[in-house]
Write a protein that holds these residues in place. Structure first.
Motif, PDB file in Angstrom:
ATOM      1  N   THR A   1      11.379   9.154  -5.125  1.00 27.44           N
ATOM      2  CA  THR A   1      12.280   8.492  -6.052  1.00 27.44           C
ATOM      3  C   THR A   1      12.737   7.165  -5.452  1.00 27.44           C
ATOM      4  O   THR A   1      12.326   6.791  -4.341  1.00 27.44           O
ATOM      5  CB  THR A   1      13.494   9.390  -6.369  1.00 27.44           C
ATOM      6  N   THR A   2      13.558   6.430  -6.175  1.00 21.31           N
ATOM      7  CA  THR A   2      14.046   5.136  -5.697  1.00 21.31           C
ATOM      8  C   THR A   2      15.339   5.343  -4.895  1.00 21.31           C
ATOM      9  O   THR A   2      16.310   5.877  -5.424  1.00 21.31           O
ATOM     10  CB  THR A   2      14.327   4.197  -6.877  1.00 21.31           C
ATOM     11  N   PRO A   3      15.362   4.951  -3.615  1.00 19.39           N
ATOM     12  CA  PRO A   3      16.548   5.164  -2.786  1.00 19.39           C
ATOM     13  C   PRO A   3      17.818   4.537  -3.354  1.00 19.39           C
ATOM     14  O   PRO A   3      18.921   5.049  -3.135  1.00 19.39           O
ATOM     15  CB  PRO A   3      16.159   4.513  -1.449  1.00 19.39           C
ATOM     16  N   ALA A   4      17.690   3.426  -4.084  1.00 13.15           N
ATOM     17  CA  ALA A   4      18.865   2.733  -4.609  1.00 13.15           C
ATOM     18  C   ALA A   4      19.330   3.279  -5.956  1.00 13.15           C
ATOM     19  O   ALA A   4      20.276   2.760  -6.533  1.00 13.15           O
ATOM     20  CB  ALA A   4      18.595   1.232  -4.717  1.00 13.15           C
ATOM     21  N   GLY A   5      18.671   4.309  -6.473  1.00 13.77           N
ATOM     22  CA  GLY A   5      19.105   4.899  -7.734  1.00 13.77           C
ATOM     23  C   GLY A   5      18.328   4.385  -8.934  1.00 13.77           C
ATOM     24  O   GLY A   5      17.353   3.636  -8.810  1.00 13.77           O
ATOM     25  N   LYS A   6      18.784   4.770 -10.110  1.00  9.17           N
ATOM     26  CA  LYS A   6      18.060   4.488 -11.347  1.00  9.17           C
ATOM     27  C   LYS A   6      18.041   3.009 -11.709  1.00  9.17           C
ATOM     28  O   LYS A   6      17.215   2.575 -12.513  1.00  9.17           O
ATOM     29  CB  LYS A   6      18.675   5.290 -12.494  1.00  9.17           C
ATOM     30  N   ARG A   7      18.946   2.210 -11.136  1.00  4.29           N
ATOM     31  CA  ARG A   7      18.975   0.783 -11.453  1.00  4.29           C
ATOM     32  C   ARG A   7      17.926  -0.008 -10.673  1.00  4.29           C
ATOM     33  O   ARG A   7      17.825  -1.214 -10.814  1.00  4.29           O
ATOM     34  CB  ARG A   7      20.372   0.223 -11.177  1.00  4.29           C
ATOM     35  N   SER A   8      17.148   0.676  -9.850  1.00  2.00           N
ATOM     36  CA  SER A   8      16.126   0.009  -9.045  1.00  2.00           C
ATOM     37  C   SER A   8      14.772   0.653  -9.291  1.00  2.00           C
ATOM     38  O   SER A   8      14.685   1.840  -9.608  1.00  2.00           O
ATOM     39  CB  SER A   8      16.481   0.099  -7.555  1.00  2.00           C
ATOM     40  N   GLU A   9      13.711  -0.122  -9.153  1.00  2.00           N
ATOM     41  CA  GLU A   9      12.349   0.394  -9.267  1.00  2.00           C
ATOM     42  C   GLU A   9      11.637   0.400  -7.918  1.00  2.00           C
ATOM     43  O   GLU A   9      10.460   0.752  -7.830  1.00  2.00           O
ATOM     44  CB  GLU A   9      11.555  -0.447 -10.269  1.00  2.00           C
TER      45      GLU A   9
ATOM     46  N   VAL B   1       0.840  -1.202   0.000  1.00  6.30           N
ATOM     47  CA  VAL B   1       0.000   0.000   0.000  1.00  6.30           C
ATOM     48  C   VAL B   1       0.877   1.255   0.000  1.00  6.30           C
ATOM     49  O   VAL B   1       0.612   2.225  -0.721  1.00  6.30           O
ATOM     50  CB  VAL B   1      -0.947   0.009   1.205  1.00  6.30           C
ATOM     51  N   LEU B   2       1.931   1.221   0.807  1.00 11.92           N
ATOM     52  CA  LEU B   2       2.845   2.358   0.858  1.00 11.92           C
ATOM     53  C   LEU B   2       3.548   2.543  -0.477  1.00 11.92           C
ATOM     54  O   LEU B   2       3.686   3.672  -0.974  1.00 11.92           O
ATOM     55  CB  LEU B   2       3.870   2.159   1.976  1.00 11.92           C
ATOM     56  N   GLU B   3       3.987   1.440  -1.071  1.00  7.90           N
ATOM     57  CA  GLU B   3       4.669   1.500  -2.366  1.00  7.90           C
ATOM     58  C   GLU B   3       3.751   2.131  -3.422  1.00  7.90           C
ATOM     59  O   GLU B   3       4.173   2.987  -4.217  1.00  7.90           O
ATOM     60  CB  GLU B   3       5.093   0.104  -2.805  1.00  7.90           C
ATOM     61  N   ALA B   4       2.480   1.735  -3.423  1.00  7.66           N
ATOM     62  CA  ALA B   4       1.523   2.277  -4.385  1.00  7.66           C
ATOM     63  C   ALA B   4       1.273   3.764  -4.146  1.00  7.66           C
ATOM     64  O   ALA B   4       1.146   4.550  -5.097  1.00  7.66           O
ATOM     65  CB  ALA B   4       0.211   1.500  -4.312  1.00  7.66           C
ATOM     66  N   ALA B   5       1.210   4.158  -2.876  1.00  8.42           N
ATOM     67  CA  ALA B   5       0.982   5.565  -2.552  1.00  8.42           C
ATOM     68  C   ALA B   5       2.160   6.424  -2.997  1.00  8.42           C
ATOM     69  O   ALA B   5       1.976   7.526  -3.532  1.00  8.42           O
ATOM     70  CB  ALA B   5       0.759   5.719  -1.047  1.00  8.42           C
ATOM     71  N   LEU B   6       3.363   5.919  -2.792  1.00  9.89           N
ATOM     72  CA  LEU B   6       4.557   6.652  -3.230  1.00  9.89           C
ATOM     73  C   LEU B   6       4.583   6.789  -4.749  1.00  9.89           C
ATOM     74  O   LEU B   6       5.003   7.827  -5.287  1.00  9.89           O
ATOM     75  CB  LEU B   6       5.827   5.949  -2.746  1.00  9.89           C
TER      76      LEU B   6
ATOM     77  N   GLU C   1       2.076   7.118  -6.689  1.00  9.52           N
ATOM     78  CA  GLU C   1       1.132   8.157  -7.087  1.00  9.52           C
ATOM     79  C   GLU C   1       1.772   9.538  -7.036  1.00  9.52           C
ATOM     80  O   GLU C   1       1.357  10.455  -7.751  1.00  9.52           O
ATOM     81  CB  GLU C   1      -0.098   8.130  -6.171  1.00  9.52           C
ATOM     82  N   PHE C   2       2.786   9.692  -6.171  1.00  6.77           N
ATOM     83  CA  PHE C   2       3.463  10.976  -6.025  1.00  6.77           C
ATOM     84  C   PHE C   2       4.932  10.850  -6.442  1.00  6.77           C
ATOM     85  O   PHE C   2       5.810  11.492  -5.860  1.00  6.77           O
ATOM     86  CB  PHE C   2       3.358  11.475  -4.582  1.00  6.77           C
ATOM     87  N   ALA C   3       5.163  10.030  -7.448  1.00  2.00           N
ATOM     88  CA  ALA C   3       6.530   9.831  -7.942  1.00  2.00           C
ATOM     89  C   ALA C   3       7.080  11.120  -8.533  1.00  2.00           C
ATOM     90  O   ALA C   3       6.337  11.956  -9.069  1.00  2.00           O
ATOM     91  CB  ALA C   3       6.549   8.717  -8.990  1.00  2.00           C
TER      92      ALA C   3
ATOM     93  N   ASP D   1       5.902  17.175   4.704  1.00  2.00           N
ATOM     94  CA  ASP D   1       4.723  17.702   4.011  1.00  2.00           C
ATOM     95  C   ASP D   1       4.341  16.803   2.838  1.00  2.00           C
ATOM     96  O   ASP D   1       3.152  16.534   2.600  1.00  2.00           O
ATOM     97  CB  ASP D   1       4.999  19.123   3.512  1.00  2.00           C
ATOM     98  N   LEU D   2       5.354  16.352   2.094  1.00  2.00           N
ATOM     99  CA  LEU D   2       5.075  15.458   0.967  1.00  2.00           C
ATOM    100  C   LEU D   2       4.532  14.121   1.457  1.00  2.00           C
ATOM    101  O   LEU D   2       3.623  13.542   0.844  1.00  2.00           O
ATOM    102  CB  LEU D   2       6.341  15.239   0.139  1.00  2.00           C
ATOM    103  N   LEU D   3       5.044  13.614   2.580  1.00  2.00           N
ATOM    104  CA  LEU D   3       4.567  12.349   3.130  1.00  2.00           C
ATOM    105  C   LEU D   3       3.123  12.485   3.612  1.00  2.00           C
ATOM    106  O   LEU D   3       2.307  11.574   3.418  1.00  2.00           O
ATOM    107  CB  LEU D   3       5.476  11.894   4.275  1.00  2.00           C
TER     108      LEU D   3
END
Length: 308
Positions: free
Chosen positions: A45-53, A21-26, A28-30, A151-153
């Protein structure tokens, strides 16, 4: 991804959010890149960088997410110079001075024209959420930037009740006591050699590095009424940091043994494994240190006041 700074918040009345649920919510505000007409934009964004989703990593109740902030760099001096030149040209042509309202409209026009040409700068800010202990730590150099992440969270989750972590003994008073009376220093507390002292009367500040905190000069300043607003402290085997009077920890330096353990872990060049290894080691040390810090400062203050 070891934190360099940390601002702490206590989470109140938060229900457990399933990971999916958290992943889906994030999502939505990617994060999306700032448009030519925007001054700034924030998103997850993805904490591990562009090589991760993966937008949220969880290790034994500890969650890591990251906000990306992008802004256009348009120096005020550049804008003001262009406004002045255009205003002068109009005044010469029209034979009269521009009103304040006309100058403001001219400035808005200049901003609109120059903004798409401005360079962009991006900054990633990580948030650690200890869901077991209802604690949030944000890797930001300023309280303002940390609040921007919160605020974003809140926007992402719909609501989020948090207060800045607070202790019964204010950090400034505690740091001053540790410096003034060695007998009041906790046995596990390590003092560094960096301090900032403020004078209540005129807000004067004295900062010092590589100093003997038990010197006669230091004691004289404290006896004169100065209060500690920053102090380098640490705990054996965990970390060292500069404690500020708002309970923020800055200039974090984790113990060499932890960094060595992280570097020796076989991650197979996988950025996610590397990130999660560092995260697990960091949160273990930082979480223990925060618990110690709260104890050193007389326990946590009543969390029922000041909800935001």
């Amino acid at each position: 991804m070891w934190f360099k700074h940390a601002h702490f918040y206590r989470v109140h009345d938060a229900e457990a959010i399933p990971l999916d649920v958290l992943e889906a919510a994030l999502a939505e505000f990617a994060f999306r890149p700032v448009s030519p007409r925007e001054a700034r934009r924030v998103g997850w964004t993805t904490p591990a960088g562009k090589r991760s989703e993966v937008r949220v990593h969880e290790i034994q109740g500890h969650r890591l997410i990251a906000m990306l902030r992008q802004e256009r760099l348009l120096p005020a001096a550049v804008v003001n110079e262009e406004v002045s030149e255009r205003a002068e040209a109009r005044e010469l042509a029209e034979g009269q001075l521009l009103s304040r309202r006309e100058r403001q409209l001219l400035k808005e026009q200049v901003l609109e024209e120059l903004l798409p040409q401005a360079f962009t700068r991006s900054q990633r800010v990580e948030l650690w959420w200890d869901t077991t202990h209802n604690l949030i730590g944000i890797n930001a150099s300023s309280r303002k930037r940390a609040e921007e992440v919160l605020d974003l969270l809140r926007q992402t989750l719909g609501s989020l009740k948090v207060t800045p972590l607070a202790t019964k003994t204010p950090p400034g008073r505690g740091m001053t006591a540790w410096l003034s009376d060695p007998g009041q220093r906790p046995a596990s507390l390590l003092l560094g050699d960096r301090v900032e002292l403020r004078a209540a009367e005129d807000d004067g500040v004295i900062g010092a590095r590589s100093v003997d905190l038990d010197s006669e000069e230091m004691q004289s300043l404290l006896e004169g009424g100065r209060q500690a607003s920053k102090l380098s402290i640490g705990s054996e085997g965990q970390l060292r940091a500069v404690l500020h009077d708002d309970l923020a920890l800055k200039s974090l330096q984790f113990d060499d043994a932890l960094l060595d353990e992280a570097s020796q872990t076989d991650n197979g060049d996988d950025p996610v494994v590397s990130l999660e290894t560092d995260f697990a080691l960091m949160t273990g040390a930082l979480g223990t240190f925060v618990d110690q810090l709260i104890e050193w400062l007389g326990g946590e203050a009543d969390p029922r006041t000041g909800l935001s």
